[in-house]
Motif scaffolding. Structure first.
Motif, short mmCIF file in Angstrom:
data_model
loop_
_atom_site.label_atom_id
_atom_site.label_comp_id
_atom_site.label_asym_id
_atom_site.label_seq_id
_atom_site.Cartn_x
_atom_site.Cartn_y
_atom_site.Cartn_z
N MET A 81 -33.46 -12.71 39.98
CA MET A 81 -33.40 -14.32 39.55
C MET A 81 -32.16 -14.24 38.80
SD MET A 81 -35.57 -15.58 41.34
CE MET A 81 -35.47 -17.16 40.44
N ARG A 82 -31.95 -13.45 37.82
CA ARG A 82 -30.60 -13.61 36.97
C ARG A 82 -29.39 -13.62 38.00
NH1 ARG A 82 -32.54 -9.96 33.42
NH2 ARG A 82 -31.05 -8.43 33.87
N LYS A 83 -29.35 -12.63 38.91
CA LYS A 83 -28.35 -12.50 39.89
C LYS A 83 -28.06 -13.94 40.57
CE LYS A 83 -24.99 -10.38 41.94
NZ LYS A 83 -25.10 -9.49 43.36
N LEU A 84 -29.17 -14.22 41.09
CA LEU A 84 -29.44 -15.80 41.73
C LEU A 84 -28.62 -16.74 40.93
CD1 LEU A 84 -30.31 -16.49 44.52
CD2 LEU A 84 -32.29 -17.33 43.26
N ALA A 85 -29.25 -16.89 39.63
CA ALA A 85 -28.48 -17.81 38.60
C ALA A 85 -27.08 -17.68 38.28
CB ALA A 85 -29.31 -17.80 37.10
N ARG A 86 -26.74 -16.33 38.18
CA ARG A 86 -25.10 -16.30 37.83
C ARG A 86 -24.51 -16.45 39.13
NH1 ARG A 86 -25.09 -10.20 35.30
NH2 ARG A 86 -25.89 -10.81 33.03
N THR A 87 -24.80 -16.30 40.31
CA THR A 87 -24.06 -16.59 41.56
C THR A 87 -24.04 -18.13 41.51
OG1 THR A 87 -24.85 -14.62 42.61
CG2 THR A 87 -24.02 -16.19 44.00
N ALA A 88 -25.06 -18.66 41.29
CA ALA A 88 -25.11 -20.26 41.48
C ALA A 88 -24.12 -21.13 40.30
CB ALA A 88 -26.54 -20.77 41.42
N PHE A 89 -24.02 -20.35 39.13
CA PHE A 89 -23.20 -20.69 38.03
C PHE A 89 -21.75 -20.48 38.44
CE2 PHE A 89 -21.51 -20.47 33.67
CZ PHE A 89 -22.23 -21.91 33.22
N VAL A 90 -21.49 -19.41 39.16
CA VAL A 90 -20.02 -19.47 39.76
C VAL A 90 -19.84 -20.42 40.71
CG1 VAL A 90 -18.64 -18.24 41.42
CG2 VAL A 90 -19.89 -16.82 39.58
N GLU A 91 -20.75 -20.81 41.62
CA GLU A 91 -20.54 -22.05 42.54
C GLU A 91 -20.30 -23.37 41.62
OE1 GLU A 91 -23.64 -22.35 45.30
OE2 GLU A 91 -22.40 -23.92 46.60
N GLU A 92 -21.12 -23.45 40.65
CA GLU A 92 -21.12 -24.72 39.80
C GLU A 92 -19.50 -24.75 39.13
OE1 GLU A 92 -23.01 -27.03 39.22
OE2 GLU A 92 -25.13 -26.47 39.60
N LEU A 93 -19.00 -23.65 38.79
CA LEU A 93 -17.79 -23.49 37.95
C LEU A 93 -16.56 -24.05 39.24
CD1 LEU A 93 -18.06 -20.56 35.83
CD2 LEU A 93 -18.17 -22.86 35.10
N GLU A 94 -16.71 -23.49 40.49
CA GLU A 94 -15.63 -23.52 41.30
C GLU A 94 -15.72 -24.85 41.96
OE1 GLU A 94 -16.35 -20.04 44.00
OE2 GLU A 94 -14.90 -18.94 42.73
N ARG A 95 -17.15 -25.42 42.26
CA ARG A 95 -17.02 -26.85 42.51
C ARG A 95 -16.52 -27.69 41.71
NH1 ARG A 95 -20.26 -27.56 47.28
NH2 ARG A 95 -21.03 -29.69 46.85
N ALA A 96 -16.55 -27.45 40.30
CA ALA A 96 -16.04 -28.33 39.46
C ALA A 96 -14.55 -28.37 39.36
CB ALA A 96 -16.58 -28.18 37.99
N GLN A 97 -14.02 -27.13 39.64
CA GLN A 97 -12.56 -27.11 39.82
C GLN A 97 -12.16 -27.66 41.10
OE1 GLN A 97 -10.59 -24.88 37.86
NE2 GLN A 97 -8.73 -25.24 39.24
N ILE A 98 -12.63 -27.34 42.14
CA ILE A 98 -12.45 -28.09 43.46
C ILE A 98 -12.19 -29.51 43.04
CG2 ILE A 98 -13.12 -28.77 45.53
CD1 ILE A 98 -14.03 -25.63 45.66
N LEU A 99 -13.22 -30.29 42.35
CA LEU A 99 -13.48 -31.62 42.21
C LEU A 99 -12.28 -32.19 41.08
CD1 LEU A 99 -17.19 -32.05 42.24
CD2 LEU A 99 -15.70 -33.27 43.97
N GLY A 100 -11.82 -31.16 40.26
CA GLY A 100 -10.82 -31.79 39.31
C GLY A 100 -11.51 -32.05 38.19
N ILE A 101 -12.76 -31.48 37.90
CA ILE A 101 -13.56 -31.98 36.76
C ILE A 101 -13.39 -30.65 35.90
CG2 ILE A 101 -16.00 -32.46 36.10
CD1 ILE A 101 -16.37 -33.90 38.49
N PRO A 102 -13.14 -31.14 34.55
CA PRO A 102 -13.04 -29.96 33.62
C PRO A 102 -14.22 -29.49 32.93
CG PRO A 102 -12.42 -32.09 32.43
CD PRO A 102 -12.82 -32.35 33.88
N TYR A 103 -15.38 -30.08 32.78
CA TYR A 103 -16.48 -29.50 32.31
C TYR A 103 -17.58 -29.24 32.99
CZ TYR A 103 -13.92 -31.49 28.26
OH TYR A 103 -12.79 -31.83 27.21
#
Ligand SMILES: [Zn+2]
Ligand SMILES: [Zn+2]
Length: 284
Positions: A81-103
């Motif tokens: 579950m931790r691995k799943l959460a971490r992978t999803a968190f990577v996706e959160e960070l990358e989607r923000a980057q793509i959207l140009g959102i800083p936080y």
């Protein structure tokens, strides 16, 4: 403070910008994907990003943040579950980057009975794991304080500090203070003196410069209830005055102030109008 609200992306990112305009937002918070599942979701097309930013510019919205998926528990006890959460968190960070959102604002996690020290260490390790892997150099994760319910971590400034200071990415981590959660966790900022004491505590433990965002929610329940029950601004246990002190606090002139109470956009519009009316001309 840049004031605004959490807006829906159900009609696409461009609709979120439109909703922000309707409400009168200077800042918006969005989910960058459906908050109901951790499954990978479809990538964001460049045209969507362009339309989103055209919409933001038209609306003169300058502050943006995403809110991480609620299902992410970076201190989940089961390794899978931790691995799943971490992978999803990577996706959160990358989607923000793509959207140009800083936080990316996120709830630190819950230790599920394994204890505070264990949980805090897992959260730091998970954040570091994700930040080392994510292609998101312009994104800062902001840890949101919690009401401290159950085994939830992040209800005290000291816990947030422990996570942040143990990280390899200390300088990129910030904090989002949710006023409802802070009250529920036991912090009192309901008189001018106690507001000063509260901010003095934040300054001493975290540094107010780390506070890049606020969730401006009133609370249905009183100090130390450990219940996460948002209420419309001015209608709950916090009342109007603490919001007045916050929106006029010069330390947070560049911070986002986001209303999260559930409700249709016209209710957000009313609450935001109320918040803006609390602004006082800057002292000279
Ligand atoms: Zn939150
Ligand atoms: Zn919040």
């Amino acid at each position: 403070m840049l004031l605004g609200a959490h807006v829906s992306i159900s009609g696409g990112f461009v609709e979120a910008a439109k909703a922000g305009k309707y409400i009168g937002c200077e800042a918006i918070q969005i989910f960058s994907r459906s908050p109901r599942t951790l499954r990978r979701t479809k990538p964001i097309a460049p045209e969507e990003v362009q339309a989103f930013w055209d919409g933001l510019k038209k609306a003169r919205i300058v502050g943006t943040a995403t809110h991480g998926n609620y299902l992410i528990n970076l201190s989940a006890t089961a390794a899978r579950m931790r691995k799943l959460a971490r992978t999803a968190f990577v996706e959160e960070l990358e989607r923000a980057q793509i959207l140009g959102i800083p936080y990316v604002i996120f709830h630190p996690g819950a230790h599920m009975g394994k204890g505070e020290a264990w949980g805090l260490r897992q959260i730091t390790e998970s954040v570091d794991w994700a930040m080392a892997r994510a292609d998101a150099p312009n994104v800062s994760p902001l840890l949101e304080n919690t009401a401290g319910q159950g085994s939830t971590l992040g209800g005290t400034w000291e816990q947030l500090r422990e996570i942040i200071e143990a990280s390899r990415f200390t300088d990129r981590l910030g904090v989002c203070i949710d006023t409802c959660h802070a009250l529920a966790a036991g912090y009192d900022f309901l008189s001018p003196d106690r507001y000063d004491g509260f901010m003095g505590h934040v300054e001493a433990v975290l540094g107010t410069r780390r506070v890049r965002a606020f969730h401006l929610n009133d609370s249905k329940q009183g100090i130390g209830s450990h219940a996460d029950r948002h209420e419309h601004i001015g209608k709950g246990e916090i009342g109007i005055d603490p919001f007045r002190w916050l929106v006029n606090d010069p330390r947070f002139a560049a911070s986002l102030g986001i209303i999260e109470t559930a409700g249709p956009n016209r209710v957000f519009k009313k609450s935001l109008k109320l918040l803006k009316s609390l602004r006082e001309p800057a002292a000279t």
